[in-house]
Design a protein around this motif. Structure first.
Motif, PDB file in Angstrom:
ATOM      1  N   LYS A 231       0.449  -1.151  -0.012  1.00 11.62           N
ATOM      2  CA  LYS A 231      -0.264   0.084  -0.138  1.00 11.62           C
ATOM      3  C   LYS A 231       1.259   0.851   0.284  1.00 11.62           C
ATOM      4  O   LYS A 231       1.679   0.920   1.110  1.00 11.62           O
ATOM      5  N   SER A 232       0.480   1.686  -1.056  1.00  8.23           N
ATOM      6  CA  SER A 232       1.092   3.608  -0.971  1.00  8.23           C
ATOM      7  C   SER A 232       2.404   2.883  -1.010  1.00  8.23           C
ATOM      8  O   SER A 232       3.842   3.373  -0.359  1.00  8.23           O
ATOM      9  N   ALA A 233       2.821   2.024  -1.876  1.00  8.23           N
ATOM     10  CA  ALA A 233       4.793   1.406  -2.115  1.00  8.23           C
ATOM     11  C   ALA A 233       4.833   1.471  -3.186  1.00  8.23           C
ATOM     12  O   ALA A 233       4.661   0.939  -4.437  1.00  8.23           O
ATOM     13  N   ASN A 234       5.421   2.775  -3.780  1.00  8.97           N
ATOM     14  CA  ASN A 234       5.573   3.982  -4.709  1.00  8.97           C
ATOM     15  C   ASN A 234       7.333   2.868  -5.310  1.00  8.97           C
ATOM     16  O   ASN A 234       8.071   2.861  -5.050  1.00  8.97           O
ATOM     17  N   TYR A 235       6.634   2.445  -6.827  1.00 11.25           N
ATOM     18  CA  TYR A 235       7.685   2.150  -8.015  1.00 11.25           C
ATOM     19  C   TYR A 235       7.916   0.542  -7.015  1.00 11.25           C
ATOM     20  O   TYR A 235       9.022   0.137  -6.852  1.00 11.25           O
ATOM     21  N   MET A 236       7.286  -0.128  -6.324  1.00 11.53           N
ATOM     22  CA  MET A 236       7.838  -1.314  -5.914  1.00 11.53           C
ATOM     23  C   MET A 236       7.516  -2.281  -7.050  1.00 11.53           C
ATOM     24  O   MET A 236       6.689  -1.597  -8.598  1.00 11.53           O
ATOM     25  N   ARG A 237       8.294  -2.962  -6.729  1.00 12.35           N
ATOM     26  CA  ARG A 237       8.790  -4.110  -8.229  1.00 12.35           C
ATOM     27  C   ARG A 237       8.705  -5.900  -8.187  1.00 12.35           C
ATOM     28  O   ARG A 237       9.031  -5.905  -7.418  1.00 12.35           O
ATOM     29  N   LEU A 238       7.626  -6.401  -8.547  1.00 13.52           N
ATOM     30  CA  LEU A 238       7.672  -7.516  -8.469  1.00 13.52           C
ATOM     31  C   LEU A 238       7.871  -8.350  -9.861  1.00 13.52           C
ATOM     32  O   LEU A 238       6.976  -8.172 -10.885  1.00 13.52           O
ATOM     33  N   LYS A 239       8.794  -9.815  -9.855  1.00 11.88           N
ATOM     34  CA  LYS A 239       8.865 -10.212 -11.481  1.00 11.88           C
ATOM     35  C   LYS A 239       9.181 -11.361 -10.983  1.00 11.88           C
ATOM     36  O   LYS A 239      10.186 -12.128  -9.982  1.00 11.88           O
ATOM     37  N   ASN A 240       8.926 -12.289 -12.018  1.00 11.31           N
ATOM     38  CA  ASN A 240       9.769 -14.086 -12.261  1.00 11.31           C
ATOM     39  C   ASN A 240       8.559 -14.755 -10.606  1.00 11.31           C
ATOM     40  O   ASN A 240      10.014 -15.430 -10.285  1.00 11.31           O
TER      41      ASN A 240
END
Length: 829
Positions: free
Chosen positions: A282-291
């Motif tokens: 939440k309100s986690a700007n520029y979070m990245r989830l990959k593979n």
């Protein structure tokens, strides 16, 4: 023999020496040349591997895309991940060449040469399938990397094997006994072994978790996260990984990904049917989830709220009893290569995002029921300025894709099949649709294949201004338990303008298109082998242009609305079970222009008896070809209902406003049925080979839709290139039109004086052209008027040629001015 010497004659000696000399000279020269070549190549040297942008040197650093010297603070809407970008300068070359190839030892980067700034630099970006997990070791350290450069296959130089980032790297702490809070900013954590986890909360910026190949975290029933703050304080929810109000974090795995393929192993997070969410942020700007491969929560797979610029890439989200992912009120998110299989509800439930970019999404088997628009494979509500591209959904309960209250958005390359598995009792009778679209405006849907859904292919309910172009709606309405069951069905009533351009509606259970919006426009329509009528008009639609309606189970066109005032221009109605064109009730204000209605089971044109004012008026213009219809050329309640006819059979009067011709045998003009047949039960690909217009339909009897237990046949609705009867005769329905040549004067049949007007004399339009409703200019009513971009129509009906559109030089001749005329490069095959 003693003291004997070899004797060589003078001439032989000289020849030998000269030959040897030549051989030596040639060998030396070759060696020198080779040496020079190698020396020239060895002048290449490599610089140090550096961050591409000094503003973003570490792994979780971002830069501002329009100001690359500025580090992103997390509040901007245009930040890019700079930590994965590298550069290497070379000397010894002043420009890029195809022979120069740079590679890295980990094979993790794509390298592109750039000499635009006057020096040669190789810029490296992480390969799409790679992530942080490919850059660290099981010992929880950065993996060392190096680059080498080859020129024409020869190794020229290389760099030392070094660490390219300085972020601290640690082993992911054990969370078997208690939840863990990760709070050291900038740290990268490596998950190198399997474990049962009580959960992790990321509570600082620029933290990453990297899962090495084969590593799985298995969830427990531990309450560890607050569902309001997404933090560890006052927990009330069971979560495996949570992030609240922290920026620039990432969770990255090493799993491979294939569109539409469910993994059989390699699960990154396994909720074990115990956790409420596997990932929450939440309100986690520029979070990245990959593979990442996620499966088996006890509720939702993932949940996000109010985050800016986050990215989900190359993920599989499966086997959750409700949603794969619920997305709430975020801006500038990116979804890229996401599979969702066997989730109870939607793969993604998009709630009011803005500026979203989603591509390569696949959803299969969402079995739980809901309303007509729930459960959908993908549900989109309140999206503003969003892009959806390369989406496929099949076997969803109630709708393939639902789009509600969405504006200024683009939907392209969409395939929606076999929706309605929940049944009409669960989904209501209005369910089972491929696409359910409601309350939207200023949206564009293009290049869509919508096949084999239990209800309607597309249901448009109270929509505003919308464009559908290059749409296939084929074999929908497969279950009689659902209402409507048309290829495209408009309901709800609205004054919004919905435009359909290049639609193929074939083999649907009821109508091909059922139009209920005031102001709808239909252009380039192929509606064949539908269970009832090809096109039904239930409201005051503006126009139907360049349409072929054939082999339908009822009428070709059924105007089922009093006083619609619709213009029907360039229509081919052929071999329909009932009449080719039926204008019901008063039909006040209808215009028939460039009409062919032949070989139908009823009349060519049938006008119903007026029930209100007793006045029915239909205007005829252009050419009218009616004949070989079982019910006669026309069946009118009185001659007065149609201009220019002397009797109810459409015999032309002396003041006819159209050229009316008797029957001609157009059957041989079209390719029509092909030799390709297949049992309905074995058909899995219903797609049409557009623009050649091949569609499946009933084999015997010919009309209506092919259904279970029958054999189907492929039909080709293009014209034969050899035909001179029906192809290229739109000028006078007899002689061949002038040739269309790119950049030459347009055929005389398009001159500005070759025009007609509608019934109310409010619109003057070219007889042998239609408006290009996708062009920016014009009023987008489907008719070619002054100042518009138009498409030349040398034939009658849907097929106007194929290939590319190109321009000819338009001549107004004192008629309609400032028209841009385009035509197809090929006409007939």
């Amino acid at each position: 023999m003693k003291n004997q010497s070899l004797k060589i004659g003078r001439s032989s000696s000289i020849a030998f020496i000269m030959g040897l000399s030549g051989m030596l000279t040639t060998g030396c020269q070759l060696a020198l040349n080779r040496s020079a070549s190698v020396i020239q190549k060895k002048t290449i040297t490599l610089g140090e591997v550096l961050p591409l942008y000094a503003s973003a040197p570490q792994w979780n650093d971002f830069y501002v895309s329009n100001s690359v010297t500025s580090a992103c603070l997390g509040t901007e809407n245009n930040c890019k991940h700079g930590g994965e970008l590298k550069q290497v300068a070379i000397t010894g070359r002043d420009q890029c060449a195809s022979t120069l190839v740079l590679t890295d030892a980990l094979d993790a980067f794509n390298w592109a040469c750039d000499s635009s700034a006057g020096k040669v630099i190789f810029k490296g970006s992480l390969k799409p399938e790679k992530s942080l997990a490919d850059l660290v070791t099981p010992a929880s350290e950065w993996a060392k990397n190096s680059v080498k450069i080859n020129d024409g296959g020869d190794l020229m130089a290389s760099t030392p094997s070094l660490v390219w980032w300085t972020n601290p790297v640690q082993s992911l702490p054990d969370s078997t006994a208690t939840p863990v809070i990760l709070s050291t900013a900038g740290t990268l954590y490596v998950a190198a072994t399997n474990q049962v986890t009580q959960g992790y909360n990321i509570n600082a910026d620029k933290i990453s978790i990297a899962f090495l190949p084969g590593v799985t975290l298995t969830g427990t029933a531990t309450i560890n996260t607050n569902n309001g703050t997404y933090k560890a304080t006052a927990p009330n929810t069971k979560v495996m990984i949570s992030v609240g109000t922290q920026n620039f974090n990432s969770v990255e795995g090493s799993n491979s990904w294939e569109f539409g393929v469910k993994p059989v192993s390699g699960w990154t997070l396994d909720g074990n049917s115990l956790v409420d969410r596997m990932i929450m942020f939440k309100s986690a700007n520029y979070m990245r989830l990959k593979n990442l491969n996620l499966r088996k929560s006890a509720g939702w797979g993932m949940q996000n709220s109010n985050s800016l610029g986050y990215t989900l890439s190359r993920m599989n989200i499966t086997d959750n009893p409700t949603y794969g992912l619920v997305e709430n009120v975020s801006s500038y998110p990116t979804f890229d290569h996401i599979n969702g299989m066997d989730n109870g509800y939607e793969l993604v439930d998009f709630n009011s995002p803005s500026n979203l970019n989603a591509q390569w999404l696949y959803s299969r088997n969402t079995p739980n029921g809901g309303q007509a628009d729930y459960n959908a494979g993908i549900w989109i509500g309140g999206c503003v300025s969003c892009i959806f591209r390369n989406i496929e959904v099949n076997s969803s309960s109630c709708a393939g894709m639902t789009v509600k209250s969405t504006s200024n958005s683009t939907f392209d390359q969409i395939k929606l099949t076999t929706s309605g598995s929940g049944g009409a009792v669960t989904c209501t009778a209005e369910g089972g649709t491929g696409l359910y679209y409601r309350y939207g405006s200023n949206n564009v849907f293009s290049n869509m294949q919508i096949h084999s859904n239990s209800g309607s292919g597309v249901r448009v309910n109270q929509a505003g201004t919308t464009l559908f172009k290059n749409i296939q709606v084929i074999n929908n309405g497969t279950s009689s338990a659902f209402t409507g069951r048309a290829g495209i069905r408009e309901t709800g009533g609205t004054s919004g303008v919905v435009t359909y351009q290049n639609v193929i509606a074939s083999n649907n259970g009821l109508e091909g298109l059922s139009i209920g919006n005031t102001g709808s426009i239909l252009s380039q329509i192929l509606a064949t082998h539908n269970g009832t009528s090809g096109v039904t008009i239930n409201a005051a639609a503006k126009s139907v242009t360049a349409a072929t309606v054939a082999f339908n189970g009822a009428y070709g066109i059924n105007e089922n609305f009093k006083d619609a005032g619709t213009v029907y221009h360039d229509i081919l109605a052929y071999k329909n079970t009932l009449s080719g064109i039926y204008l019901n009730d008063e039909s006040l204000g209808a215009t028939l222009s460039q009409i062919v209605s032949q070989n139908n089971g009823g009349a060519g044109i049938l006008v119903g008896t007026p029930t209100a004012s007793g006045v029915a008026k239909v205007k005829l213009v252009g050419n009218l070809l009616v004949g070989s219809n079982t019910g006669g050329a026309c069946a009118l309640p009185a001659p007065a209902v149609m201009s220019g006819v002397a009797d109810v059979n459409c015999t032309p009067s002396a003041t006819s406003t159209a050229t009316i011709r008797g029957p001609i045998n157009i059957t041989a003009s079209m390719i029509e049925a092909t030799s390709t047949t297949q049992a309905y039960a074995s058909l899995t690909d219903w797609s049409s080979a557009t623009p050649v217009a091949k569609v499946w339909g009933r084999l015997n009897p010919l009309a209506s839709a092919c259904i279970t237990g029958e054999n189907c046949q492929m039909y080709d609705w293009a014209l034969k290139a050899s035909d001179t009867l029906f192809r290229n005769t739109s000028g006078d329905a007899a002689a061949q039109n002038e040739s269309f040549l790119t950049n030459s004067t347009c055929p005389a049949q398009t001159y500005g004086t070759r025009n007609d007007s509608n019934f109310a004399s409010t619109t003057t339009f070219l007889r042998n052209a239609i408006e290009d409703v996708t062009a920016a200019a014009g009023n987008h009513n489907g008719l070619c008027e002054a100042g518009e971009v138009c498409i030349y129509t040398p034939n009658f009906g849907y097929y106007q040629g194929e290939g590319t559109l190109s321009n000819c030089i338009y001549k107004d001749n004192g008629g309609l001015l400032n028209i841009v005329m385009n035509g197809f490069s090929v006409n007939g095959h």
